[in-house]
Scaffold this active site. Structure first.
Site, PDB file in Angstrom:
ATOM      1  N   HIS A 132      -3.163   3.057  -4.595  1.00 51.58           N
ATOM      2  CA  HIS A 132      -2.498   2.601  -3.359  1.00 51.58           C
ATOM      3  C   HIS A 132      -1.088   2.082  -3.646  1.00 51.58           C
ATOM      4  CE1 HIS A 132      -5.819   2.871  -0.396  1.00 51.58           C
ATOM      5  NE2 HIS A 132      -6.582   2.692  -1.444  1.00 51.58           N
ATOM      6  N   ASP A 157       0.862  -1.184   0.000  1.00 50.14           N
ATOM      7  CA  ASP A 157       0.000   0.000   0.000  1.00 50.14           C
ATOM      8  C   ASP A 157       0.895   1.230   0.000  1.00 50.14           C
ATOM      9  OD1 ASP A 157      -2.280   1.799   0.481  1.00 50.14           O
ATOM     10  OD2 ASP A 157      -3.334  -0.030   1.013  1.00 50.14           O
ATOM     11  N   GLU A 194     -10.227   2.600  -4.759  1.00 50.22           N
ATOM     12  CA  GLU A 194      -9.852   3.979  -4.430  1.00 50.22           C
ATOM     13  C   GLU A 194      -8.704   4.510  -5.280  1.00 50.22           C
ATOM     14  OE1 GLU A 194     -11.061   4.160   0.251  1.00 50.22           O
ATOM     15  OE2 GLU A 194      -9.159   3.186  -0.204  1.00 50.22           O
TER      16      GLU A 194
HETATM   17  C1  ACM Z   1     -11.030  -0.670   1.001  1.00 49.77           C
HETATM   18  O1  ACM Z   1     -11.415  -0.663   2.176  1.00 49.77           O
HETATM   19  N1  ACM Z   1     -10.591   0.450   0.452  1.00 49.77           N
HETATM   20  C2  ACM Z   1     -11.025  -1.885   0.222  1.00 49.77           C
END
Ligand code: ACM
Length: 616
Positions: A267, A193, A334
């Site tokens: 991410h 991440d 995201e």
């Molecule tokens: C997530 O909680 N963004 C998968």
């Protein structure tokens, strides 16, 4: 009915209820339990016998777990000839047992215990049920009974985010030890991440030289100071490939699959900090320590350059070699696409492939990853954003923004794992925010227990199961991870294993309390927040603050004060359903729960101005 028969029936009923109440506290609740007369006396002469070499590990596991429970050292023996009948725990692999892939039968009678399964995994779960029946100290009598059991879902997962905070291999193993007691069979490791890359990739050494480390910070996530110029990155760590092979073996011995997650295209900051060519902006960024950076630092892999896919091919090749599980999770959630809009190569990719917009570019990206994975014999799984711009042909969706993504995917005949944030996000706080370590929002134990993974009108064959996710932004230690997992993962275990009609909240709470005693005995941390009062503020038609109180579990008394004193059983007692008005000039509200005349929950202290803010 004559009086004698009535008395006999009521005695039998009382006996059964007592026995159920006292001894049968298995979580998740088995499909069928019948309590029998008598008890099996476990003693130092009890032998653990197994009939097939496949059960040898399990027989030794059973012996060592009993030793850690109550110090009894039981002998393990391969069964030869007829079944020994005196004080024996027989583990039996039986192709004809007809228990299904993960099911088992457990019989306890006065002279022996027999656990049978068609597979060793089934026998393993029978052993877990038995271990929960063994008292952890003193008297070692086990109630005679018969259990027939099998799970409702095949995917019973927990996610541990090892990127936002790093957990050692020993800690991950401890989690595996804890989760298998409750018959979870899948550990999802969120390995990469923005805040850390945690897996050694031999051909890409910068990922662990640079990407695994960040400047040390404590305090509230997102409020932390960004890295300073020249500051040493000393917090972090990563797993070597040797460690991961060992972990996979450890998990597999306990029937746990490990699902590795490599996040893309968003991410990606830890990878981009290691290899700046990977982003569209190509700027040099630092691994993020928990400060705000989104839309400022470019954490998205460039979708225009071939070198991005070459990089991911190398990563996924090594990941596929390390993890035998059929799925690899590629993230997909995201993804900030602002830098793609300004990137010549991304825009060229959109034009050359006749894509409509950046959403379709993300879909293109995921489809390329699916092709890479297919070459390695793996299936792709991603968060529900992978639906945007079109789902890759064989993708499986992990639904997290509620259930809608999962519903859409199942309707399109794709497999789904349900891990909705409103039922299964274990990073959310679990009691009153005045008491809990702060995170994003609230998820109480009873809400988790009410989770139903198969939405109405959906073909249940597409729902593989469900998963609880522990994101670790606010979880700096393994001790705190335990606090977040337990007891909410008991509730998830029961949602995913027990037949829907077998669930019962009051009964679950009784068993939870017994299980928590066992966690205390094993020095495993957990939350007791479900004993606390629930404060429900509201405003009347004149804008005046009002308070209604309730509790998660039954049989509690609630006492409160507005006068800056600590409440106890001499304070005003709350009447069920009452709406409290705020006395003039009061500034603080305090509340405590009692049960059976004794304090039970914690005292909650909230300034009334904070309560009013909760309504905004
Ligand atoms: C997530 O909680 N963004 C998968």
């Amino acid at each position: 009915m004559n009086y004698k028969r009535l008395l006999a029936i009521s005695l039998i009923l009382t006996y059964t209820i007592l026995l159920n109440g006292q001894n049968i506290n298995i979580i998740p609740k088995p499909k069928l339990i019948s309590v029998k007369k008598g008890e099996f006396a476990l003693n130092r002469k009890t032998i653990i016998s197994f009939n097939d070499p496949q059960l040898k590990f399990l027989a030794n596991y059973t012996s060592s777990t009993i030793r850690s429970l109550n110090n009894m050292e039981l002998t393990v023996k391969k069964q030869s000839g007829t079944l020994p009948s005196i004080s024996t725990i027989n583990l039996i692999l039986d192709g004809k047992a007809n228990t299904g892939k993960e099911g088992y039968q457990l019989n306890v009678n006065t002279s022996s215990i027999t656990i049978k399964g068609t597979t060793s995994q089934g026998v393993f779960y029978g052993v877990q049920s038995l271990l929960q029946l063994i008292p952890y100290s003193g008297d070692s009598k086990i109630q005679a009974l018969e259990i027939k059991d099998e799970p409702r879902f095949g995917w019973r997962g927990l996610l541990l985010d090892v990127s936002r905070h790093f957990f050692t291999i020993e800690e991950v193993k401890r989690l595996i030890d804890q989760m298998v007691v409750y018959k979870f069979n899948l550990l999802h490791l969120h390995l990469t991440d923005d805040q850390g890359w945690r897996i050694e990739i031999k051909k890409l050494p910068e990922l662990t030289k640079v990407g695994a480390w960040r400047v040390p910070r404590t305090g509230l996530w997102w409020d932390r100071q960004p890295p300073e110029e020249g500051e040493a990155a000393t917090y972090g760590g990563f797993y070597t490939q040797e460690q991961l092979k060992d972990l996979v073996r450890y998990a597999s011995d306990r029937y746990v699959n490990i699902l590795p997650e490599i996040e893309a295209p968003g991410h990606g900051l830890a990878a981009i900090a290691s290899y700046p060519y990977l982003s569209s902006s190509k700027n040099k960024f630092k691994v993020n320590p928990g400060s705000k950076f989104y839309t400022i630092d470019d954490n998205t892999f460039c979708a225009g350059k071939e070198s991005t896919f070459e990089f991911l091919d190398i990563v996924l090749t090594e990941v596929a070699d390390l993890f035998p599980f059929e799925y690899i999770h590629i993230g997909g959630d995201e993804c900030y696409k602002g830098f793609w809009k300004k990137c010549e190569e991304c825009q060229k990719r959109i034009k050359d492939n006749g894509l409509k917009d950046e959403n379709e570019l993300q879909s293109y990206f995921i489809k390329r990853l699916e092709k890479i994975l297919q070459q390695k014999g793996k299936k792709l799984m991603g968060w529900d954003e992978i639906l945007e711009g079109g789902l890759a042909p064989n993708a499986t969706v992990m639904s997290w923004r509620g259930m809608d993504g999962g519903i859409a995917a199942a309707k399109a005949s794709h497999h789904v794992v349900m891990s909705p944030n409103n039922y299964a996000y274990l990073d959310l706080y679990q009691g009153d925010p005045a008491l809990e370590p702060p995170t994003y929002s609230l998820l109480r134990l009873n809400t988790v227990y009410s989770f139903e993974p198969v939405p109405a009108g959906i073909d249940s064959s597409f729902i593989l199961g469900g998963q609880g996710n522990l994101w670790s932004e606010s979880v700096p230690t393994f001790r705190h991870a335990e606090y977040m997992f337990w007891p909410r993962s008991f509730a998830l275990a029961e949602v995913l294993w027990t037949p829907k009609e077998g669930k019962n909240w009051n009964d679950f709470i009784n068993r939870t309390e017994k299980q928590l005693d066992r966690l205390s005995h094993a020095d495993i941390n957990y939350s007791s927040s479900f004993y606390d009062a629930i404060i429900n503020p509201s405003k009347d038609e004149n804008g005046n603050l009002k308070i209604r109180l309730e509790t998660e579990i039954e049989g509690m008394e609630i006492y409160y004060t507005f006068d800056n004193t600590y409440p106890d059983h001499h304070s005003p007692k709350y009447k069920k359903g009452e709406i409290l008005s705020i006395p003039k000039d009061a500034d603080t509200f305090r509340v405590i729960t009692y049960r059976g005349g004794k304090p039970s929950g914690r005292i909650i202290t909230v300034p009334l101005s904070d309560l009013a803010k909760r309504l905004n």
